[in-house]
Design a protein around this motif. Structure first.
Motif, mmCIF file in Angstrom:
data_model
loop_
_atom_site.group_PDB
_atom_site.id
_atom_site.type_symbol
_atom_site.label_atom_id
_atom_site.label_comp_id
_atom_site.label_asym_id
_atom_site.label_seq_id
_atom_site.Cartn_x
_atom_site.Cartn_y
_atom_site.Cartn_z
ATOM 1 N N PRO A 135 24.825 58.522 22.923
ATOM 2 C CA PRO A 135 24.253 57.839 24.095
ATOM 3 C C PRO A 135 25.310 57.411 25.123
ATOM 4 O O PRO A 135 25.026 57.377 26.314
ATOM 5 N N ASP A 136 26.531 57.117 24.664
ATOM 6 C CA ASP A 136 27.591 56.722 25.601
ATOM 7 C C ASP A 136 28.298 57.917 26.235
ATOM 8 O O ASP A 136 29.248 57.751 27.000
ATOM 9 N N GLY A 137 27.847 59.149 25.911
ATOM 10 C CA GLY A 137 28.438 60.359 26.480
ATOM 11 C C GLY A 137 29.531 60.979 25.625
ATOM 12 O O GLY A 137 29.960 62.100 25.877
ATOM 13 N N SER A 138 29.993 60.253 24.610
ATOM 14 C CA SER A 138 31.051 60.783 23.744
ATOM 15 C C SER A 138 30.494 61.882 22.843
ATOM 16 O O SER A 138 29.275 62.044 22.711
ATOM 17 N N LEU A 139 31.394 62.625 22.230
ATOM 18 C CA LEU A 139 31.024 63.697 21.310
ATOM 19 C C LEU A 139 31.389 63.305 19.889
ATOM 20 O O LEU A 139 32.500 62.842 19.640
ATOM 21 N N LYS A 140 30.437 63.495 18.962
ATOM 22 C CA LYS A 140 30.719 63.299 17.532
ATOM 23 C C LYS A 140 30.377 64.587 16.817
ATOM 24 O O LYS A 140 29.444 65.306 17.184
ATOM 25 N N LEU A 141 31.115 64.853 15.772
ATOM 26 C CA LEU A 141 30.908 66.087 14.997
ATOM 27 C C LEU A 141 29.678 65.984 14.108
ATOM 28 O O LEU A 141 29.564 65.079 13.285
ATOM 29 N N LYS A 142 28.792 66.941 14.262
ATOM 30 C CA LYS A 142 27.578 67.058 13.447
ATOM 31 C C LYS A 142 27.813 68.081 12.343
ATOM 32 O O LYS A 142 27.299 67.951 11.245
ATOM 33 N N LEU A 143 28.622 69.105 12.659
ATOM 34 C CA LEU A 143 28.968 70.164 11.707
ATOM 35 C C LEU A 143 30.398 70.587 11.972
ATOM 36 O O LEU A 143 30.784 70.799 13.129
ATOM 37 N N HIS A 144 31.173 70.720 10.905
ATOM 38 C CA HIS A 144 32.579 71.124 11.010
ATOM 39 C C HIS A 144 32.861 72.061 9.855
ATOM 40 O O HIS A 144 32.640 71.710 8.699
ATOM 41 N N THR A 145 33.309 73.242 10.177
ATOM 42 C CA THR A 145 33.691 74.195 9.132
ATOM 43 C C THR A 145 34.991 74.880 9.550
ATOM 44 O O THR A 145 35.278 75.014 10.728
ATOM 45 N N PHE A 146 35.779 75.255 8.547
ATOM 46 C CA PHE A 146 37.042 75.937 8.863
ATOM 47 C C PHE A 146 37.455 76.848 7.713
ATOM 48 O O PHE A 146 36.988 76.721 6.594
ATOM 49 N N ASN A 147 38.326 77.780 8.052
ATOM 50 C CA ASN A 147 38.898 78.658 7.019
ATOM 51 C C ASN A 147 40.403 78.663 7.153
ATOM 52 O O ASN A 147 40.967 78.094 8.038
#
Length: 147
Positions: A135-147
């Motif tokens: 709501p404040d415009g910031s970004l939060k991670l909902k899904l994170h994957t890496f190799n």
């Protein structure tokens, strides 16, 4: 010189004079800012600060093939990395896509650590991030994957 020719020259000069940042993709800039803050938290070894970058229902899918849910699991995963001496994390944005609610980003990542023999080494790979705009415009991670 004709009027259309003068206009073309003026337009070309104006385009050359505009800084390249004016052409930057706003999503790219927002993700780069999120990456910079995430890297700073990681490089301090701060599990609480790292976990704060994830939504309450986030899914984290590391190279171990574990399925980690929520900030508590994420905190535990990163505590293990920090205890193992992993530092100097960097994310280099490849591309973004999205809208005002969801932003998808792909990046190259790298970090310093030790190999199985205890020798200093760099690790690297590719990561995918799905951010949810808050709501404040910031970004939060909902899904994170890496190799």
């Amino acid at each position: 010189m004709s009027a259309p020719s003068v206009m073309r020259h003026l337009l070309a000069a104006a385009l050359i004079a505009i800084p390249s940042a004016a052409w930057a993709n706003p999503l790219d800039e927002q993700v780069r800012a999120a990456y910079s803050a995430w890297n700073a938290a990681f490089n301090k070894g701060d599990t609480e600060a790292v976990a704060a970058f994830y939504t309450g229902d986030a899914s984290f899918l590391p190279v171990t093939h574990d399925v980690i849910q929520g900030p508590d699991g994420i905190r535990k995963f990163f505590a293990g990395l920090f205890a193992g001496g992993v530092t100097d994390h960097a994310l280099d944005l490849i591309r973004t896509a999205g809208d005002d609610k969801i932003v998808i980003a792909a990046a190259k990542w790298s970090a310093a650590g030790k190999d199985a023999a205890g020798k200093a080494t760099r690790f690297s790979g590719i990561a995918t991030h799905v951010f949810e705009r808050q709501p404040d415009g910031s970004l939060k991670l909902k899904l994170h994957t890496f190799n």
